[in-house]
Design a protein around this motif. Structure first.
Motif, PDB file in Angstrom:
ATOM      1  N   VAL A 105       0.841  -1.194   0.000  1.00 39.93           N
ATOM      2  CA  VAL A 105       0.000   0.000   0.000  1.00 39.93           C
ATOM      3  C   VAL A 105       0.885   1.255   0.000  1.00 39.93           C
ATOM      4  O   VAL A 105       0.594   2.226  -0.708  1.00 39.93           O
ATOM      5  CB  VAL A 105      -0.958   0.003   1.203  1.00 39.93           C
ATOM      6  N   ARG A 106       1.960   1.225   0.754  1.00 42.28           N
ATOM      7  CA  ARG A 106       2.882   2.373   0.768  1.00 42.28           C
ATOM      8  C   ARG A 106       3.506   2.580  -0.608  1.00 42.28           C
ATOM      9  O   ARG A 106       3.707   3.720  -1.037  1.00 42.28           O
ATOM     10  CB  ARG A 106       3.966   2.185   1.824  1.00 42.28           C
ATOM     11  N   ARG A 107       3.798   1.493  -1.315  1.00 36.40           N
ATOM     12  CA  ARG A 107       4.369   1.634  -2.660  1.00 36.40           C
ATOM     13  C   ARG A 107       3.364   2.297  -3.597  1.00 36.40           C
ATOM     14  O   ARG A 107       3.726   3.158  -4.412  1.00 36.40           O
ATOM     15  CB  ARG A 107       4.796   0.261  -3.197  1.00 36.40           C
ATOM     16  N   GLN A 108       2.105   1.881  -3.502  1.00 40.52           N
ATOM     17  CA  GLN A 108       1.075   2.505  -4.337  1.00 40.52           C
ATOM     18  C   GLN A 108       0.878   3.971  -3.952  1.00 40.52           C
ATOM     19  O   GLN A 108       0.702   4.836  -4.820  1.00 40.52           O
ATOM     20  CB  GLN A 108      -0.244   1.743  -4.186  1.00 40.52           C
ATOM     21  N   LEU A 109       0.919   4.248  -2.672  1.00 44.44           N
ATOM     22  CA  LEU A 109       0.776   5.619  -2.185  1.00 44.44           C
ATOM     23  C   LEU A 109       1.912   6.486  -2.712  1.00 44.44           C
ATOM     24  O   LEU A 109       1.691   7.598  -3.204  1.00 44.44           O
ATOM     25  CB  LEU A 109       0.759   5.609  -0.658  1.00 44.44           C
ATOM     26  N   ALA A 110       3.130   5.976  -2.645  1.00 47.28           N
ATOM     27  CA  ALA A 110       4.283   6.726  -3.147  1.00 47.28           C
ATOM     28  C   ALA A 110       4.164   6.973  -4.643  1.00 47.28           C
ATOM     29  O   ALA A 110       4.495   8.064  -5.138  1.00 47.28           O
ATOM     30  CB  ALA A 110       5.575   5.970  -2.833  1.00 47.28           C
ATOM     31  N   ALA A 111       3.693   5.975  -5.371  1.00 48.34           N
ATOM     32  CA  ALA A 111       3.547   6.127  -6.822  1.00 48.34           C
ATOM     33  C   ALA A 111       2.512   7.196  -7.157  1.00 48.34           C
ATOM     34  O   ALA A 111       2.716   8.013  -8.065  1.00 48.34           O
ATOM     35  CB  ALA A 111       3.151   4.789  -7.448  1.00 48.34           C
ATOM     36  N   GLU A 112       1.404   7.221  -6.427  1.00 52.23           N
ATOM     37  CA  GLU A 112       0.362   8.214  -6.696  1.00 52.23           C
ATOM     38  C   GLU A 112       0.819   9.626  -6.304  1.00 52.23           C
ATOM     39  O   GLU A 112       0.566  10.588  -7.034  1.00 52.23           O
ATOM     40  CB  GLU A 112      -0.918   7.845  -5.945  1.00 52.23           C
ATOM     41  N   ILE A 113       1.504   9.731  -5.186  1.00 50.10           N
ATOM     42  CA  ILE A 113       2.023  11.042  -4.785  1.00 50.10           C
ATOM     43  C   ILE A 113       3.022  11.544  -5.824  1.00 50.10           C
ATOM     44  O   ILE A 113       2.999  12.720  -6.218  1.00 50.10           O
ATOM     45  CB  ILE A 113       2.655  10.965  -3.384  1.00 50.10           C
ATOM     46  N   SER A 114       3.882  10.665  -6.310  1.00 49.88           N
ATOM     47  CA  SER A 114       4.835  11.040  -7.353  1.00 49.88           C
ATOM     48  C   SER A 114       4.121  11.494  -8.619  1.00 49.88           C
ATOM     49  O   SER A 114       4.521  12.479  -9.262  1.00 49.88           O
ATOM     50  CB  SER A 114       5.759   9.862  -7.681  1.00 49.88           C
ATOM     51  N   ALA A 115       3.050  10.789  -8.972  1.00 47.77           N
ATOM     52  CA  ALA A 115       2.298  11.141 -10.180  1.00 47.77           C
ATOM     53  C   ALA A 115       1.662  12.520 -10.055  1.00 47.77           C
ATOM     54  O   ALA A 115       1.617  13.285 -11.027  1.00 47.77           O
ATOM     55  CB  ALA A 115       1.230  10.087 -10.456  1.00 47.77           C
ATOM     56  N   GLN A 116       1.171  12.861  -8.870  1.00 46.93           N
ATOM     57  CA  GLN A 116       0.566  14.184  -8.686  1.00 46.93           C
ATOM     58  C   GLN A 116       1.622  15.282  -8.699  1.00 46.93           C
ATOM     59  O   GLN A 116       1.396  16.359  -9.271  1.00 46.93           O
ATOM     60  CB  GLN A 116      -0.264  14.205  -7.402  1.00 46.93           C
ATOM     61  N   TYR A 117       2.757  15.042  -8.103  1.00 43.26           N
ATOM     62  CA  TYR A 117       3.861  16.006  -8.207  1.00 43.26           C
ATOM     63  C   TYR A 117       4.268  16.189  -9.672  1.00 43.26           C
ATOM     64  O   TYR A 117       4.502  17.320 -10.126  1.00 43.26           O
ATOM     65  CB  TYR A 117       5.071  15.527  -7.416  1.00 43.26           C
ATOM     66  N   ALA A 118       4.385  15.085 -10.397  1.00 48.05           N
ATOM     67  CA  ALA A 118       4.804  15.166 -11.802  1.00 48.05           C
ATOM     68  C   ALA A 118       3.783  15.932 -12.636  1.00 48.05           C
ATOM     69  O   ALA A 118       4.146  16.727 -13.517  1.00 48.05           O
ATOM     70  CB  ALA A 118       5.002  13.761 -12.359  1.00 48.05           C
ATOM     71  N   ALA A 119       2.499  15.717 -12.363  1.00 49.02           N
ATOM     72  CA  ALA A 119       1.461  16.446 -13.093  1.00 49.02           C
ATOM     73  C   ALA A 119       1.557  17.944 -12.812  1.00 49.02           C
ATOM     74  O   ALA A 119       1.368  18.769 -13.716  1.00 49.02           O
ATOM     75  CB  ALA A 119       0.081  15.918 -12.703  1.00 49.02           C
ATOM     76  N   PHE A 120       1.846  18.292 -11.573  1.00 50.52           N
ATOM     77  CA  PHE A 120       2.025  19.716 -11.261  1.00 50.52           C
ATOM     78  C   PHE A 120       3.243  20.263 -12.006  1.00 50.52           C
ATOM     79  O   PHE A 120       3.192  21.352 -12.587  1.00 50.52           O
ATOM     80  CB  PHE A 120       2.180  19.927  -9.752  1.00 50.52           C
ATOM     81  N   ALA A 121       4.336  19.525 -12.000  1.00 52.89           N
ATOM     82  CA  ALA A 121       5.536  19.979 -12.700  1.00 52.89           C
ATOM     83  C   ALA A 121       5.264  20.163 -14.188  1.00 52.89           C
ATOM     84  O   ALA A 121       5.751  21.119 -14.816  1.00 52.89           O
ATOM     85  CB  ALA A 121       6.676  18.981 -12.481  1.00 52.89           C
ATOM     86  N   ASP A 122       4.470  19.275 -14.779  1.00 58.19           N
ATOM     87  CA  ASP A 122       4.135  19.373 -16.200  1.00 58.19           C
ATOM     88  C   ASP A 122       3.317  20.622 -16.517  1.00 58.19           C
ATOM     89  O   ASP A 122       3.266  21.061 -17.667  1.00 58.19           O
ATOM     90  CB  ASP A 122       3.362  18.127 -16.656  1.00 58.19           C
ATOM     91  N   SER A 123       2.680  21.190 -15.502  1.00 57.25           N
ATOM     92  CA  SER A 123       1.876  22.397 -15.721  1.00 57.25           C
ATOM     93  C   SER A 123       2.738  23.617 -16.042  1.00 57.25           C
ATOM     94  O   SER A 123       2.246  24.609 -16.581  1.00 57.25           O
ATOM     95  CB  SER A 123       1.029  22.698 -14.476  1.00 57.25           C
TER      96      SER A 123
END
Length: 289
Positions: A105-123
């Motif tokens: 669950v922590r691995r999935q949580l880390a992956a989702e948090i990373s994805a949201q950071y990356a989406a912000f960076a892409d903005s």
């Protein structure tokens, strides 16, 4: 400065609804709003990003969403975080235990948090701050991942949801049950602040409006300004919208987003801030000293 009152006026849920986006823009251009926290996976996020690019003085941060929304990643990649409809599961207590005890669950949580950071960076927007929807970053696992992953994305500031009960009661009545939760959260927030500062990051000292969430009208804002202590960085946070759309009413039936928007645009409040010598800005502004 020791005697200076420093205040950030922030709008959460930027990107949740076009009415929220419109309120953020008008409250920044006409009123006292300094910053906004963007939900990158929300339905109106693309519009919010387009609008924010035209507002260089608005500090835009990431409103990390792990509840009451959809993930950035496909649901199949984060099955332990979502329900049968692909939305983040709402059973926070159960999820909190799973975050803490289950590595998968922590691995999935880390992956989702990373994805949201990356989406912000892409903005293309500069990351002003990070916080979490429903203050879920008060969970130690979420806070640790938010900081560790955030450092790869130029994280500089994190909100601490600390509103001492004595101050909360000066804004609005607080029930006995709510008071217990407020005391627990305030104590926990003290530990959060130590962790955040140990990583060399900026954080606020106080968050006024926490127990008045969704009800920060002009009267309560004036009261908050009167009690905001000198020498501390205080964030006042809001959930404004130019209208309470059906979608917003369904998600937050007890909130009064139009009243909050009107408070942020109150011309008399703008004048009062100037007259009182209160320094306002975004986290970025205060990080500069």
């Amino acid at each position: 400065m020791a005697g200076e009152r420093r205040i950030i006026f922030n709008a959460d849920d930027f990107g949740l609804d076009p009415a929220v986006n419109a309120a953020v823009v008008s409250a920044h251009r006409r009123g006292i709003l300094n910053s906004a926290s963007l939900m990158v996976s929300a339905t109106a996020a693309a519009e919010a990003i387009t609008l924010a690019r035209k507002l260089p003085e608005l500090g835009v941060g990431l409103h990390l969403t792990l509840v009451d929304g959809f993930p950035m990643l496909p649901a199949a990649q984060v099955p332990d975080l979502v329900d049968g409809h692909g939305r983040f599961a709402a059973d926070l207590w159960k999820r909190g235990f799973r975050y803490f005890f289950l590595p998968r669950v922590r691995r999935q949580l880390a992956a989702e948090i990373s994805a949201q950071y990356a989406a912000f960076a892409d903005s293309g927007l500069s990351l002003d701050h990070v916080n979490a929807h429903k203050h879920l970053h008060a969970h130690p696992t979420v806070l640790r991942l938010l900081i560790e992953i955030g450092k790869r994305f130029s994280l500089r500031a994190v909100r601490v949801p600390r509103e001492p009960l004595g101050l909360a009661r000066q804004l609005a009545p607080v029930s006995a049950g709510t008071a217990l939760g407020a005391r627990l959260l305030s104590t926990w927030a003290g530990g959060m602040r130590r962790v955040i500062r140990a990583h060399g990051l900026l954080c606020n000292d106080l968050l006024l409006g926490l127990q008045s969430t969704g009800q920060m009208d002009a009267r309560r804002v004036r009261r908050a300004l009167a009690i905001a202590p000198a020498g501390q960085l205080t964030e006042l946070y809001f959930h404004p919208a130019e209208e309470q759309t059906a979608a917003l009413r369904e998600l937050m039936p007890d909130y009064r987003p139009v009243g909050e928007w009107q408070a942020l645009c109150d011309s008399a409040l703008v004048e009062e801030l100037c007259a009182q010598g209160i320094r306002t800005g975004s986290y970025r502004d205060f990080a500069r000293g």
